[in-house]
Design an enzyme around this catalytic site. Structure first.
Site, PDB file in Angstrom:
ATOM      1  N   THR A 109       0.828  -1.214   0.000  1.00  0.00           N
ATOM      2  CA  THR A 109       0.000   0.000   0.000  1.00  0.00           C
ATOM      3  C   THR A 109       0.863   1.265   0.000  1.00  0.00           C
ATOM      4  OG1 THR A 109      -1.541  -1.281   1.321  1.00  0.00           O
ATOM      5  CG2 THR A 109      -1.916   1.101   1.236  1.00  0.00           C
ATOM      6  N   GLY A 148       3.357  -3.249   8.318  1.00  0.00           N
ATOM      7  CA  GLY A 148       3.538  -3.581   9.735  1.00  0.00           C
ATOM      8  C   GLY A 148       4.990  -3.910  10.037  1.00  0.00           C
ATOM      9  N   GLU A 391      -5.877  -5.980   4.142  1.00  0.00           N
ATOM     10  CA  GLU A 391      -5.894  -7.119   3.213  1.00  0.00           C
ATOM     11  C   GLU A 391      -7.119  -7.063   2.295  1.00  0.00           C
ATOM     12  OE1 GLU A 391      -2.964  -8.669   3.460  1.00  0.00           O
ATOM     13  OE2 GLU A 391      -3.622  -9.396   1.508  1.00  0.00           O
TER      14      GLU A 391
END
Ligand SMILES: CCC/C=C/C(=O)SCCNC(=O)CCNC(=O)[C@H](O)C(C)(C)COP(=O)([O-])OP(=O)([O-])OC[C@H]1O[C@@H](n2cnc3c(N)ncnc32)[C@H](O)[C@@H]1OP(=O)([O-])[O-]
Ligand SMILES: Cc1cc2nc3c(=O)[nH]c(=O)nc-3n(C[C@H](O)[C@H](O)[C@H](O)COP(=O)(O)OP(=O)(O)OC[C@H]3O[C@@H](n4cnc5c(N)ncnc54)[C@H](O)[C@@H]3O)c2cc1C
Length: 625
Positions: A109, A148, A391
């Site tokens: 992203t 993350g 997701e």
């Protein structure tokens, strides 16, 4: 000396730590936990499933209520690497990743694009003279945003970028990139990396941003299991361009398990608390009742328990389907790739949105105490709501399922259909006759008919709009609310029938009394969703007002029957107190004592008079300001 258990679960509660301290503490805990896991892995030589189970939902969230900075390494970096790296690359990096001598993240992203991954802007341009790729972030919006663990933890990262070679763009591909020095942990030259700041939840996950300024990486860092770049820059296509999306499918499958685990946690807390909490008299002169005796409370809680069991069985079905189709993919058979994608999309969407809805309901069902961070319900709510976005945003995923369903409907007469859509053929066959019936089988048929009719109606609408001169894309957008609804109905039909069929099989090896309760849960789930979706059923099936009256009393009867087993059902999830970390949900039911113990840990209770009294309050109250 502290035991491992005390090191992991003791200390100042996370909520009283600063953002920075929270990260540092969760890293400390993650290192303790993962060194234990590494030992288990080495001793038992087990596979990734071990890690997945331990990381997912219950444990991942509970070590710190706010997630783990290592989560992405296991949940995304490793599976993506394993599914996209060729043998040589696996040999080079996999062992190091497995034993955590490198820690990875997954950077797809960007600031400007999340859903539309074909629109990603990061570029990887091949330079045959040095046999390197040049990674570049041409704009602010091309900065990766969200990965993350990338903020301060990871030193490697899988980066998704547009591949250019010989002046041509070949679309998005994956590259393994070293981000930080392995010894000093300093960002490597040309790399701007950092943490994105405080979020609604998951604050220990250490989500990061990253930008590249003409960073050179070797050709062999492109993950080349499917597509390749040869030394001279020749591009070798993958058998199927969507194979690069394969890891997203895997992670969506994993997320269905996770959402079950989060919900199991929330309902364990809400059910146990509802058995301890007494409020109001049902009849004058009687003692106050356990709030679980109120039917409105049962409506909130018992349906969530049934939903959790339903999703547990569907998660298993999805896992089995994934393995079957994945085996076929390995043998070069791509026939069922579209079906797997559509199934994973809708089950990810429905499981996370149900889990989010029911968790929020569990929070509300605990009244004011459910609003306390120490109940863990706010953190679980934040986790489940995040899963509706990451997701793949749920709306977008249901549209992907609808795309597959419309394609299937167009081909309905051309041959046999794949298993998850086979029912469309049955319920649309010329001789098929159907009358609404208040039974599980009747409800399943009803949902299948709703799904079939919505899909057929969407296709008719699309066709009519296109015939009247609208473009395909505009027609799709105009009816997209109905498309999402068709995707949801298809999924609900699958969830109810899987729950019914798989539970019926499992019940054969249960004691009669256990089988009776499990059967009641299946009925509760089916009747609950029938009542929730009455509008659809009234529109598309022959259900009548009289049937609805009977369904309502069936529903109330089921709540009454399941009530005595509610606590037993959540105890069966077997979530130990240390993992639950909830003042309201502990096994011993000492709710009030725990609430007070936790309140006393507040730094504001460390001294009888806070300094702000002398500094601000007193002068203000005495009119001196
Ligand atoms: C765990 C916590 C951490 C979180 C991490 C993250 O969030 S990481 C970040 C996570 N980020 C996200 O999840 C981003 C979400 N976005 C996406 O996944 C994609 O951009 C998209 C699927 C929405 C559209 O993609 P697009 O514009 O390229 O596609 P299109 O609509 O033009 O359809 C073209 C064809 O491709 C097919 N097809 C599509 N996907 C798959 C697949 N996986 N497999 C197989 N097939 C697939 C589709 O069915 C269609 O087939 P048809 O009908 O032609 O036979
Ligand atoms: C907690 C968390 C962790 C994450 N971790 C990672 C990570 O580790 N790595 C990573 O790469 N990413 C990660 N992400 C990013 C995540 O994958 C994206 O947020 C997600 O894919 C949605 O993209 P977006 O945020 O750009 O939303 P957008 O795509 O901008 O969506 C915004 C709205 O537009 C709508 N919309 C968009 N496109 C369409 C369409 N075609 N049709 C109809 N409606 C549309 C959506 O339904 C939504 O309502 C994480 C996100 C969160 C919240």
């Amino acid at each position: 000396m502290l035991t491992k258990r005390e090191e992991l679960f003791g200390g100042t509660p996370d909520e009283y730590l600063s953002h920075k301290e929270k990260y540092e503490n969760s890293t400390r805990k993650a290192v303790i936990l993962f060194s234990l896991l590494r030992k288990i892995q080495e001793e038992n030589n087990t596979d990734l499933t071990n890690y997945r189970n331990l990381l997912s939902g219950v444990l991942g969230a509970s070590i710190s209520q706010d997630g783990s900075p290592f989560g992405l390494h296991y949940i995304m970096f490793m599976p993506v690497f394993m599914s996209q790296a060729d043998e040589e690359q696996q040999e080079r990096w996999l062992h190091r990743a497995l034993n955590c001598s490198i820690i990875g993240s997954y950077a797809q992203t960007e600031l400007g694009h999340g859903t539309f991954i074909r629109g990603l802007e990061t570029t990887a341009t091949y330079d045959p003279s040095t046999q390197e790729f040049v990674l570049h972030s041409p704009t602010l919006t091309s900065y990766k945003w969200w990965p993350g663990g990338l903020g301060n933890t990871a030193n490697y990262c899988i980066v998704i970028a547009q591949l250019y070679s010989k002046g041509e763009c070949h679309g998005i591909h994956s590259f393994i990139v070293q981000v930080r020095d392995e010894d000093t942990h300093m960002p490597l030259p040309g790399i701007k990396v950092g943490e994105i700041g405080v979020k609604m939840g998951l604050n220990a996950v250490n989500n990061g941003f990253i930008g590249f300024e003409n960073v050179r990486i070797p050709r062999t860092n492109m993950l080349m299991k499917h597509a390749k770049i040869l030394e001279d820059g020749t591009y070798v296509k993958s058998k199927n361009s969507k194979l690069i999306y394969g890891a997203m499918v895997f992670v969506r499958v994993v997320i269905v398990f996770d959402s079950v685990n989060y919900l199991a946690k929330a309902i364990t807390v809400a059910t146990r608390y509802s058995a301890v909490r007494r409020q109001s008299q049902l009849k004058e002169g009687e003692p106050e009742r356990q709030i679980l005796d109120y039917v409105t409370q049962q409506d909130k809680i018992l349906t969530a328990i049934a939903g959790c069991f339903a999703m547990k069985m569907n998660a298993r079905m999805l896992w089995d389907t994934f393995n079957v189709i994945n085996d076929q993919l390995h043998k070069g058979n791509m026939e069922r790739l579209g079906e797997l994608h559509a199934l994973a999309c809708c089950l990810k969407a429905i499981s996370t949105s149900d889990s989010s809805l029911f968790t929020a309901r569990c929070r509300v069902s605990c009244g004011g105490h459910g609003y306390m961070v120490s109940s863990t319900l706010p953190a679980t709510s934040a986790l489940t709501t995040a899963s509706c976005t990451y997701e793949g945003d749920n709306t977008v995923l249901l549209l992907q399922t609808a795309r597959f369903l419309l394609k299937t409907w167009r081909q309905i007469d051309t041959g046999p259909l794949t298993p998850t859509v086979e029912y469309l053929k049955t319920v649309s066959a010329p001789g098929f006759s159907y009358k609404w019936e208040n039974s599980i089988e009747g409800i399943i048929r009803g949902f299948q008919i709703v799904s079939m009719k919505k899909i057929s109606s969407c296709l008719n609408l699309m066709t009519a709009k296109v015939m009247s001169g609208m473009s395909q894309a505009d027609a799709w957008n105009t009816i997209s609310i109905q498309l999402v609804s068709a995707g949801e109905s298809h999924c609900r039909a699958i969830v109810i029938s899987t729950f019914h069929e798989d539970m019926s099989k499992a019940m054969r090896s249960m004691s009669a009394s256990l089988a009776e309760v499990m059967g009641q849960l299946v009925e509760l789930y089916a009747v609950y969703w029938t009542l929730e979706r009455l509008g659809d059923l009234l529109e598309y099936t022959s259900i009548s007002g009289a049937d609805v009256v009977k369904l309502r009393s069936w529903y109330e009867e089921l709540l009454r029957k399941i009530r005595p087993n509610a606590v037993g059902l959540v105890d069966a999830f077997d979530i130990i107190d240390e993992l639950l970390q909830s003042t309201l949900g502990a096994y011993d039911g000492r709710v009030y004592e725990r609430l007070m113990e936790e309140a006393l840990k507040s730094p504001l209770n460390a001294e009888p008079v806070n300094q702000s009294f002398h500094k601000y309050l007193k002068p203000f109250m005495q009119g001196k300001l």
